[in-house]
Design a protein around this motif. Structure first.
Motif, PDB file in Angstrom:
ATOM      1  N   ARG A 138       0.850  -1.194   0.000  1.00 20.26           N
ATOM      2  CA  ARG A 138       0.000   0.000   0.000  1.00 20.26           C
ATOM      3  C   ARG A 138       0.883   1.241   0.000  1.00 20.26           C
ATOM      4  NH1 ARG A 138      -5.072  -1.524   4.087  1.00 20.26           N
ATOM      5  NH2 ARG A 138      -5.648  -3.406   2.939  1.00 20.26           N
ATOM      6  N   GLU A 140       1.135   3.946   1.372  1.00 22.57           N
ATOM      7  CA  GLU A 140       0.672   4.702   2.540  1.00 22.57           C
ATOM      8  C   GLU A 140       1.379   6.051   2.592  1.00 22.57           C
ATOM      9  OE1 GLU A 140      -1.580   3.707   4.716  1.00 22.57           O
ATOM     10  OE2 GLU A 140      -1.594   1.509   4.801  1.00 22.57           O
ATOM     11  N   ARG A 149       2.508   0.562  10.613  1.00 17.89           N
ATOM     12  CA  ARG A 149       1.985   0.974   9.305  1.00 17.89           C
ATOM     13  C   ARG A 149       3.062   0.797   8.249  1.00 17.89           C
ATOM     14  NH1 ARG A 149      -2.446   2.761   7.506  1.00 17.89           N
ATOM     15  NH2 ARG A 149      -3.315   3.163   9.548  1.00 17.89           N
ATOM     16  N   GLY A 150       2.958  -0.297   7.516  1.00 21.52           N
ATOM     17  CA  GLY A 150       3.940  -0.595   6.494  1.00 21.52           C
ATOM     18  C   GLY A 150       3.462  -0.220   5.105  1.00 21.52           C
ATOM     19  N   PHE A 153       3.554  -4.960   3.960  1.00 21.10           N
ATOM     20  CA  PHE A 153       3.300  -5.530   5.285  1.00 21.10           C
ATOM     21  C   PHE A 153       2.600  -6.875   5.128  1.00 21.10           C
ATOM     22  CE2 PHE A 153      -1.290  -4.790   5.430  1.00 21.10           C
ATOM     23  CZ  PHE A 153      -1.458  -3.804   4.468  1.00 21.10           C
ATOM     24  N   GLU A 257      -5.712  -0.656  15.260  1.00 22.48           N
ATOM     25  CA  GLU A 257      -6.583  -1.631  14.597  1.00 22.48           C
ATOM     26  C   GLU A 257      -5.774  -2.877  14.247  1.00 22.48           C
ATOM     27  OE1 GLU A 257      -8.717  -0.469  10.827  1.00 22.48           O
ATOM     28  OE2 GLU A 257      -7.990  -2.465  10.321  1.00 22.48           O
ATOM     29  N   ASN A 260      -9.851  -6.427  10.992  1.00 17.49           N
ATOM     30  CA  ASN A 260     -10.988  -5.722  10.403  1.00 17.49           C
ATOM     31  C   ASN A 260     -11.755  -6.723   9.560  1.00 17.49           C
ATOM     32  OD1 ASN A 260     -11.178  -2.523   8.563  1.00 17.49           O
ATOM     33  ND2 ASN A 260     -12.702  -3.645   9.684  1.00 17.49           N
ATOM     34  N   GLY A 294      -3.428  -8.264  10.432  1.00 21.02           N
ATOM     35  CA  GLY A 294      -2.046  -8.003  10.037  1.00 21.02           C
ATOM     36  C   GLY A 294      -1.027  -8.569  11.021  1.00 21.02           C
ATOM     37  N   ARG A 297       1.658  -6.033  11.904  1.00 18.73           N
ATOM     38  CA  ARG A 297       1.160  -4.979  12.800  1.00 18.73           C
ATOM     39  C   ARG A 297       0.899  -5.530  14.193  1.00 18.73           C
ATOM     40  NH1 ARG A 297      -3.928  -1.126  11.416  1.00 18.73           N
ATOM     41  NH2 ARG A 297      -2.444  -0.197   9.966  1.00 18.73           N
TER      42      ARG A 297
HETATM   43  P1  ATP Z   1      -6.004   1.147   8.504  1.00 20.95           P
HETATM   44  O1  ATP Z   1      -7.360   1.668   8.825  1.00 20.95           O
HETATM   45  O2  ATP Z   1      -5.132   0.980   9.692  1.00 20.95           O
HETATM   46  O3  ATP Z   1      -5.324   1.852   7.379  1.00 20.95           O
HETATM   47  P2  ATP Z   1      -7.393  -0.782   6.961  1.00 20.95           P
HETATM   48  O4  ATP Z   1      -8.698  -0.620   7.592  1.00 20.95           O
HETATM   49  O5  ATP Z   1      -7.145  -0.196   5.640  1.00 20.95           O
HETATM   50  O6  ATP Z   1      -6.235  -0.329   7.967  1.00 20.95           O
HETATM   51  P3  ATP Z   1      -7.699  -3.518   6.204  1.00 20.95           P
HETATM   52  O7  ATP Z   1      -7.653  -3.291   4.752  1.00 20.95           O
HETATM   53  O8  ATP Z   1      -8.978  -3.875   6.812  1.00 20.95           O
HETATM   54  O9  ATP Z   1      -7.021  -2.315   6.980  1.00 20.95           O
HETATM   55  O10 ATP Z   1      -6.560  -4.566   6.561  1.00 20.95           O
HETATM   56  C1  ATP Z   1      -6.730  -5.652   7.458  1.00 20.95           C
HETATM   57  C2  ATP Z   1      -5.670  -5.612   8.530  1.00 20.95           C
HETATM   58  O11 ATP Z   1      -4.360  -5.489   7.989  1.00 20.95           O
HETATM   59  C3  ATP Z   1      -5.771  -4.427   9.470  1.00 20.95           C
HETATM   60  O12 ATP Z   1      -6.730  -4.678  10.468  1.00 20.95           O
HETATM   61  C4  ATP Z   1      -4.380  -4.361  10.035  1.00 20.95           C
HETATM   62  O13 ATP Z   1      -4.215  -5.333  11.058  1.00 20.95           O
HETATM   63  C5  ATP Z   1      -3.539  -4.743   8.843  1.00 20.95           C
HETATM   64  N1  ATP Z   1      -3.033  -3.546   8.138  1.00 20.95           N
HETATM   65  C6  ATP Z   1      -3.719  -2.725   7.346  1.00 20.95           C
HETATM   66  N2  ATP Z   1      -2.931  -1.760   6.840  1.00 20.95           N
HETATM   67  C7  ATP Z   1      -1.693  -2.004   7.340  1.00 20.95           C
HETATM   68  C8  ATP Z   1      -0.418  -1.365   7.183  1.00 20.95           C
HETATM   69  N3  ATP Z   1      -0.269  -0.312   6.397  1.00 20.95           N
HETATM   70  N4  ATP Z   1       0.634  -1.895   7.841  1.00 20.95           N
HETATM   71  C9  ATP Z   1       0.504  -2.973   8.634  1.00 20.95           C
HETATM   72  N5  ATP Z   1      -0.665  -3.621   8.818  1.00 20.95           N
HETATM   73  C10 ATP Z   1      -1.749  -3.148   8.174  1.00 20.95           C
END
Ligand code: ATP
Ligand code: MG
Length: 415
Positions: A138, A140, A149-150, A153, A257, A260, A294, A297
């Motif tokens: 992503r 980010e 936040r990777g 990841f 988080e 999800n 994740g 995470r």
């Molecule tokens: P966030 O709101 O933190 O950006 P998201 O709602 O976009 O995350 P999901 O797409 O639902 O996240 O991803 C499922 C799981 O993956 C998240 O609950 C989290 O544990 C993990 N995750 C999401 N984005 C990241 C990231 N950039 N780095 C590490 N782990 C992540």
């Protein structure tokens, strides 16, 4: 494992850009090494922890009937054009030599939906659930909290496919229970991870997040202390009461988080025209759910929650080793001999040991490293302990140590 041979040693210098506790301790402890902002190498110690987290998640997903697969990280642009998500900001896009574009998947609905569609033809093939544990990409904008936040990841993502909404709902509730079992096994109890109502995006009214209470979290949740259920700040305007008891006495709290889950309903089956034929030969759209978590995470979160000023305090289930054995012996002395013997005994007993066998480090250095690395049990052998025919036994999460008989070390570790 002998510490003298371990790839990835501890370091005293605080990484200049270690903006968070997890980045600092994981880097200093030799668990990870930063490649660029939001992108990390996992060294042997770090990979051990990550693998243990993944194993727990895998066991619980299998238990739910999920079947593990591995999808590609790279996907042709057409799939994203089909769902209309080709302009998502977080997409890493790349040109294919000879023409066309490809995306590095930030999530896998665009891959899994046509995949399952090409293998499920009738109502008899449903319900089913597949999952994978894989790296996501992503773009980010802010990747600055270590593993939290990777840009690349690790994610476990499960997708479920159902004949109707009722069946989706049933599976979804099982997923909630399964997620709590995972967190519990990882050392995070119900007071630490809270089921949180969040925006359902374009798919459904709500999604559910699993939020780990932590001051360093990016999210704000409003917690009903009575029900231990929360509402994410993003929807508090439309939902300012506890979804369970309807109390408006909600306490704001920062949280990370760590999971999800979404009812996707027919958002993706519609885009790909994923229908099934029911008993009467009628075509219906498949109902879908997705379940993300994740592991990387989660690893960062565990460090944020379980540490003190000296270093990490790993929950037993994910610690890189069971025991940190320290020898304060000098070359060829009796302490070294006793430590070598104990190391062999522990290995024979299938206890995972990190053996600090370094001859040229001071006692202080070894003890500091043990505190930084955070293995649950520390066993120390020195002239002093041997004089009592014993070893010093200390748990990382306790202040006091005790001398135990050399013959009772295994018993004490298991106890
Ligand atoms: P966030 O709101 O933190 O950006 P998201 O709602 O976009 O995350 P999901 O797409 O639902 O996240 O991803 C499922 C799981 O993956 C998240 O609950 C989290 O544990 C993990 N995750 C999401 N984005 C990241 C990231 N950039 N780095 C590490 N782990 C992540
Ligand atoms: Mg989210």
């Amino acid at each position: 494992m002998r510490y003298s041979q371990l790839f990835g040693k501890t370091s005293k210098s605080v990484p200049a850009d270690a903006e968070s506790v997890n980045a600092k301790f994981l880097t200093q402890g030799g668990f990870v090494s930063k490649q660029m902002a939001g992108v990390y190498n996992f060294l042997p110690l770090g990979l051990r922890v990550l693998s243990k987290i993944q194993k727990i998640i895998r066991e619980e997903m299998n238990d739910m009937g999920g079947q593990e697969i591995l999808m590609p990280a790279l996907t042709q642009e057409e799939s994203y054009l089909t769902t209309g998500r080709e302009s998502m900001e977080i997409l890493f896009k790349t040109e294919i030599v000879g023409g066309g574009k490809a995306m590095l998947n930030p999530t896998h609905e665009e891959v899994v939906t046509p995949l399952v569609q090409s293998h499920a033809f009738s109502y008899r093939d449903l319900p089913m659930a597949v999952y994978q544990i894989q790296n996501k990409f992503r773009n980010e904008p802010r990747a600055k909290s270590g593993l939290l936040r990777g840009r690349e990841f690790n994610m476990k993502d499960m997708y479920s496919f159902h004949l109707d909404e009722a069946d989706l709902n049933k599976f979804y509730d099982q997923a909630i229970a399964s997620y709590f079992r995972i967190y519990e096994r990882l050392g995070l109890g119900k007071s630490q991870v809270v089921l949180t109502y969040a925006s359902g995006g374009s798919f459904s009214r709500y999604s559910h997040e699993f939020q780990a209470i932590s001051e360093v979290g990016e999210d704000t949740i409003f917690l009903c202390k009575k029900c231990n259920i929360a509402v994410n700040k993003e929807i508090i305007d439309e939902h300012n009461f506890c979804p369970s008891c309807e109390s408006v006495d909600l306490t704001p709290s920062k949280a990370i988080e760590v999971g999800n889950i979404f009812k996707l309903r027919t958002r993706f089956s519609e885009a790909f025209k994923f229908n099934y034929q029911d008993k009467d030969g009628k075509n219906n759209l498949v109902e879908m759910g997705c379940y993300g978590m994740g592991p990387s995470r989660v690893m960062g979160t565990l460090v944020e929650i379980f540490h003190d000023e000296k270093g990490i305090i790993w929950p037993t289930a994910v610690a890189p080793f069971d025991v940190h054995l320290i020898s304060l012996g000098k070359e060829n002395d009796e302490v070294t001999a006793a430590a070598e013997k104990l190391y062999s005994t522990l290995k024979e007993q299938e206890i995972d040991v990190l053996f600090d066998d370094r001859g040229n480090s001071s006692a202080g250095e070894k003890l500091n490293d043990a505190d930084l690395i955070g293995i649950p049990v520390r066993i120390l052998l020195s002239k002093k302990t041997l004089a009592q025919n014993g070893a010093e036994f200390k748990r990382r999460n306790e202040k006091s140590s005790k001398i135990i008989a050399l013959g009772e070390v295994v018993q004490n570790i298991r106890g």
